[in-house]
Design a protein around this motif. Structure first.
Motif, PDB file in Angstrom:
ATOM      1  N   GLY A 110       0.808  -1.213   0.000  1.00  0.00           N
ATOM      2  CA  GLY A 110       0.000   0.000   0.000  1.00  0.00           C
ATOM      3  C   GLY A 110       0.841   1.262   0.000  1.00  0.00           C
ATOM      4  O   GLY A 110       0.531   2.237  -0.703  1.00  0.00           O
ATOM      5  N   GLY A 114       0.419   3.190  -3.500  1.00  0.00           N
ATOM      6  CA  GLY A 114      -0.465   4.338  -3.378  1.00  0.00           C
ATOM      7  C   GLY A 114      -1.901   3.981  -3.714  1.00  0.00           C
ATOM      8  O   GLY A 114      -2.273   2.814  -3.828  1.00  0.00           O
ATOM      9  N   ARG A 115      -2.708   4.995  -3.927  1.00  0.00           N
ATOM     10  CA  ARG A 115      -4.133   4.796  -4.196  1.00  0.00           C
ATOM     11  C   ARG A 115      -4.341   4.365  -5.652  1.00  0.00           C
ATOM     12  O   ARG A 115      -4.128   5.139  -6.594  1.00  0.00           O
ATOM     13  CB  ARG A 115      -4.899   6.084  -3.916  1.00  0.00           C
ATOM     14  CG  ARG A 115      -6.405   5.975  -4.085  1.00  0.00           C
ATOM     15  CD  ARG A 115      -7.089   7.266  -3.640  1.00  0.00           C
ATOM     16  NE  ARG A 115      -8.492   7.281  -3.983  1.00  0.00           N
ATOM     17  CZ  ARG A 115      -9.437   6.616  -3.317  1.00  0.00           C
ATOM     18  NH1 ARG A 115      -9.106   5.903  -2.255  1.00  0.00           N
ATOM     19  NH2 ARG A 115     -10.702   6.675  -3.684  1.00  0.00           N
ATOM     20  N   CYS A 116      -4.741   3.116  -5.840  1.00  0.00           N
ATOM     21  CA  CYS A 116      -4.977   2.577  -7.181  1.00  0.00           C
ATOM     22  C   CYS A 116      -5.885   1.364  -7.043  1.00  0.00           C
ATOM     23  O   CYS A 116      -6.423   1.098  -5.963  1.00  0.00           O
ATOM     24  CB  CYS A 116      -3.658   2.206  -7.854  1.00  0.00           C
ATOM     25  SG  CYS A 116      -2.722   0.922  -7.008  1.00  0.00           S
ATOM     26  N   SER A 119      -5.436  -1.099  -4.128  1.00  0.00           N
ATOM     27  CA  SER A 119      -5.636  -0.612  -2.759  1.00  0.00           C
ATOM     28  C   SER A 119      -7.066  -0.153  -2.508  1.00  0.00           C
ATOM     29  O   SER A 119      -7.402   0.257  -1.403  1.00  0.00           O
ATOM     30  CB  SER A 119      -4.673   0.549  -2.464  1.00  0.00           C
ATOM     31  OG  SER A 119      -4.897   1.635  -3.344  1.00  0.00           O
ATOM     32  N   LYS A 120      -7.912  -0.222  -3.542  1.00  0.00           N
ATOM     33  CA  LYS A 120      -9.300   0.193  -3.392  1.00  0.00           C
ATOM     34  C   LYS A 120     -10.196  -1.009  -3.123  1.00  0.00           C
ATOM     35  O   LYS A 120      -9.827  -2.153  -3.400  1.00  0.00           O
ATOM     36  CB  LYS A 120      -9.787   0.918  -4.646  1.00  0.00           C
ATOM     37  CG  LYS A 120      -9.160   2.286  -4.867  1.00  0.00           C
ATOM     38  CD  LYS A 120      -9.739   2.944  -6.107  1.00  0.00           C
ATOM     39  CE  LYS A 120      -9.181   4.328  -6.327  1.00  0.00           C
ATOM     40  NZ  LYS A 120      -9.764   4.972  -7.534  1.00  0.00           N
ATOM     41  N   GLU A 124     -15.506   1.570  -5.596  1.00  0.00           N
ATOM     42  CA  GLU A 124     -14.348   2.247  -6.197  1.00  0.00           C
ATOM     43  C   GLU A 124     -13.506   1.273  -7.005  1.00  0.00           C
ATOM     44  O   GLU A 124     -13.097   1.563  -8.135  1.00  0.00           O
ATOM     45  CB  GLU A 124     -13.489   2.898  -5.110  1.00  0.00           C
ATOM     46  CG  GLU A 124     -14.057   4.172  -4.528  1.00  0.00           C
ATOM     47  CD  GLU A 124     -13.047   4.872  -3.634  1.00  0.00           C
ATOM     48  OE1 GLU A 124     -12.957   6.100  -3.695  1.00  0.00           O
ATOM     49  OE2 GLU A 124     -12.340   4.170  -2.889  1.00  0.00           O
ATOM     50  N   GLU A 274      -3.708   9.125  -9.381  1.00  0.00           N
ATOM     51  CA  GLU A 274      -4.220   7.760  -9.456  1.00  0.00           C
ATOM     52  C   GLU A 274      -3.899   7.124 -10.799  1.00  0.00           C
ATOM     53  O   GLU A 274      -3.661   5.909 -10.880  1.00  0.00           O
ATOM     54  CB  GLU A 274      -5.728   7.740  -9.199  1.00  0.00           C
ATOM     55  CG  GLU A 274      -6.089   7.990  -7.747  1.00  0.00           C
ATOM     56  CD  GLU A 274      -7.559   7.730  -7.455  1.00  0.00           C
ATOM     57  OE1 GLU A 274      -8.174   6.908  -8.175  1.00  0.00           O
ATOM     58  OE2 GLU A 274      -8.079   8.345  -6.520  1.00  0.00           O
ATOM     59  N   ASN A 277      -0.389   5.973 -10.396  1.00  0.00           N
ATOM     60  CA  ASN A 277      -0.322   4.792  -9.530  1.00  0.00           C
ATOM     61  C   ASN A 277      -0.823   3.548 -10.251  1.00  0.00           C
ATOM     62  O   ASN A 277      -0.248   2.454 -10.104  1.00  0.00           O
ATOM     63  CB  ASN A 277      -1.133   5.021  -8.256  1.00  0.00           C
ATOM     64  CG  ASN A 277      -0.484   6.015  -7.320  1.00  0.00           C
ATOM     65  OD1 ASN A 277       0.715   6.290  -7.411  1.00  0.00           O
ATOM     66  ND2 ASN A 277      -1.265   6.567  -6.411  1.00  0.00           N
TER      67      ASN A 277
END
Length: 474
Positions: A110, A114-116, A119-120, A124, A274, A277
């Motif tokens: 994570g 990052g946020r991608c 990790s969702k 989402e 995003e 990422n």
């Protein structure tokens, strides 16, 4: 006087004891058998040791035997964890995605990704996956097979022909990464590809492990490499955005353009961070497991001449049906049934990933044991694939296992399962078959070190890079 002052204290203690006796006792959860191991590090060192030793299934198999249970508790990567074993465990986790469990990765993943998509969770993740699936479905890949074939032929011509020896792992890693850059981002500049590849080589070392952000650790180096990758990708995204605005690039030409130009179901565009990422994640997932599988195909088939001869016969028949200079097409891949069965058996013998993780969204019961909310969960492809209860003669290479209906459900899971099944499955199939076709048509090969060891780090890799001897096939 001292006795008098003790009376109130004793009275208070008696009152508290009485209240505690009257208070209903909270039942302790019936946790699975197992051990949390050492403080903080738990059983992580043994888990990683089994991977580095080339037998990740040993960690699971030993505990299944020790506790005589299809589920056990442990502590890995700083988390209390339950390991659900075998097809039943796989089925439970895959079918309860978003209900009782959700995808989880070690904190190192994570922090680096990052946020991608990886990790969702929930809606989402579903929306992101829907956007990406437009480039990974069979219809889209039908248009890419010729590109993959042309790219592969060029790689073999420039990197393999005329050589009597090469290191297969590093050479194939260069090929699969360059192909991912070409298909996912339309990047062919060798300098850009080389810089990204160098950063990824460092990045991969710290993806799965303890997130010790201290100079000298793998995670620290991996984090620096991830920042360098993002810097490169940020320039590429801005460059592509300008091309799209000038209409010198098409929103449908590759994944990066698609993510930049298209919004979700509500028309909301994906933030630039995003996009970057997700591209980092796709480049990671889109080449590393393919490299490992191609190397393993070369290793296993060099040791199994009777299988290789059948593969060559099938591929020669397909090559004979093509006009001179004509590239492979989607229909040709459908004729490679025996070759694909052989590849599937390679992935059974040595799974491209050892397994994956989930997190308990609620308290739930499994096999009579309570799994508390927040606990992490692990399923193991390696231990399932090598379980003789589901795969007889498990140490024997037998491509016929995949004829007809193939293995029973949830007993063969190299790409995971359920809503989180690898979205690149069909892309991987096309990439592997196209390379396999060109390799066996063009070359004889043999291993320099027949007994070379395979370890997981975190994907299966040969410890010496799998050097091979080459000569052209007549």
């Amino acid at each position: 006087m001292q006795v008098l002052t003790l009376v109130p204290v004793l009275a208070l203690l008696l009152a508290l004891a009485f209240i505690k006796l009257l208070k209903p006792k909270t039942a302790r959860p019936n946790l699975p058998p197992g051990s949390f191991g050492w403080p903080v590090i738990g059983e992580s060192l043994e888990f990683l040791r089994c991977q580095r030793g080339g037998h990740p299934e040993k960690f699971v198999r030993d505990r299944m035997s020790r506790y005589n249970s299809p589920i056990f508790k442990t502590s890995l990567l700083g988390e209390r964890m339950a390991v659900l074993c075998g097809p039943a465990g796989n089925k439970f986790l895959f079918s309860n995605e978003g209900k009782k469990v959700a995808l989880w990765w070690p904190s190192s993943v994570g922090k680096l990704m990052g946020r991608c998509l990886v990790s969702k969770a929930g809606d989402e993740a579903r929306l992101d996956k829907k956007m990406l699936m437009s480039f990974f479905n069979p219809e889209a890949l039908m248009r890419s097979v010729g590109v993959i074939d042309e790219f592969t032929k060029d790689h073999l011509r420039t990197q393999w022909e005329g050589k009597d020896r090469l290191e297969a792992y590093s050479t194939l890693k260069q090929h699969t990464f360059s192909l991912a850059c070409r298909l996912f981002m339309s990047i062919t500049d060798p300098q850009i590809v080389s810089r990204l590849a160098d950063h990824f080589h460092v990045f991969l070392r710290g993806v799965v492990g303890l997130p010790l952000d201290v100079p000298g650790t793998s995670f620290y180096q991996s984090k620096k490499a991830a920042n360098s990758i993002r810097k490169e990708l940020r320039v590429l995204v801005k460059w592509r955005r300008t091309e799209l605005e000038r209409k010198t690039a098409s929103p449908s030409q590759d994944i990066m353009s698609h993510l930049i130009a298209n919004g979700d179901e509500n028309g909301k565009l994906m933030p630039e961070a995003e996009i970057i990422n997700n591209m980092l994640n796709l480049l990671f997932a889109g080449h590393d497991t393919s490299t490992s599988t191609l190397v393993l195909i070369i290793k296993y088939l060099s040791e199994l001449p009777h299988v290789l001869e059948k593969v060559i016969a099938e591929q020669r028949e397909i090559a004979a049906s093509k006009a001179r200079g004509e590239l492979l097409q989607w229909g040709d891949l459908q004729k490679m049934r025996y070759s694909w069965n052989a590849i599937l058996e390679v992935m059974r013998m040595t799974a491209p990933i050892y397994g994956s993780f989930r997190e308990a969204l609620v308290d739930f019961t499994y096999e009579g044991y309570t799994i508390p909310k927040g606990w992490k969960l692990h399923w193991s492809a390696c231990s399932t694939h090598t379980d003789r209860n589901y795969h007889p003669r498990t140490l024997t290479f037998d491509e016929s296992r995949f004829e007809g209906s193939g293995p029973a459900p949830y007993t063969y899971v190299p790409f995971g399962g359920g809503p989180r099944m690898c979205l690149g499955l069909e892309f991987a199939r096309a990439e592997l078959l196209v390379f396999f076709h060109n390799l066996v048509i063009g070359f004889h090969w043999s291993l320099v070190n027949p007994d070379e060891k395979i370890i997981y780090d975190p994907m299966p890799i040969p410890v010496k890079g799998l050097p091979i001897r080459l000569r052209p096939r007549d």
